[in-house]
Design a protein around this motif. Structure first.
Motif: not given
Length: 115
Positions: A19, A73-74, A78
């Motif tokens: 993360q 990663d998000n 996006t």
């Protein structure tokens, strides 16, 4: 730079279950840009290569605070800024190393406090 230049699928695979915060990625690249400027002033780094890093730094500085929050990663999925950074990183690696396809760094495993 190799991680920024990698295909998004490779970036996501490298991240795995990690993360990693987007802000941390941006901070590391901005640090690299600042260090490189100092090295170029001391002629230990090619000033021609510095323009590529400056272009990456400028693009990253345009990412607003809302897009810096959260995991990388998000953000990769996006925020189109990362699609802009990828070719800049590839161009930098091509100019400095002759090929943008470089081994990705080894992921840093979280430190375990257990004995």
């Amino acid at each position: 730079m190799a991680l920024l230049a990698a295909d998004v699928q490779d970036q996501l695979a490298w991240l795995g279950e990690c993360q990693l915060e987007t802000e941390s990625v941006i901070d590391e690249v901005e640090l690299l840009c600042r260090i490189s400027e100092g090295l170029a002033e001391r002629e230990a780094f090619e000033s021609a290569d510095l323009s590529g890093l400056q272009a990456i730094g400028r693009r990253l500085s345009e990412i607003d605070a809302a897009c810096r929050a959260g995991t990388w990663d998000n953000a990769l999925a996006t925020d189109p800024a990362w699609d802009d950074v990828r070719p800049l990183a590839r161009q930098f690696l091509l100019a400095t190393l002759g090929d943008w396809r470089q081994p990705l760094p080894r992921p840093v495993l979280p430190h375990s406090s257990g004995h």
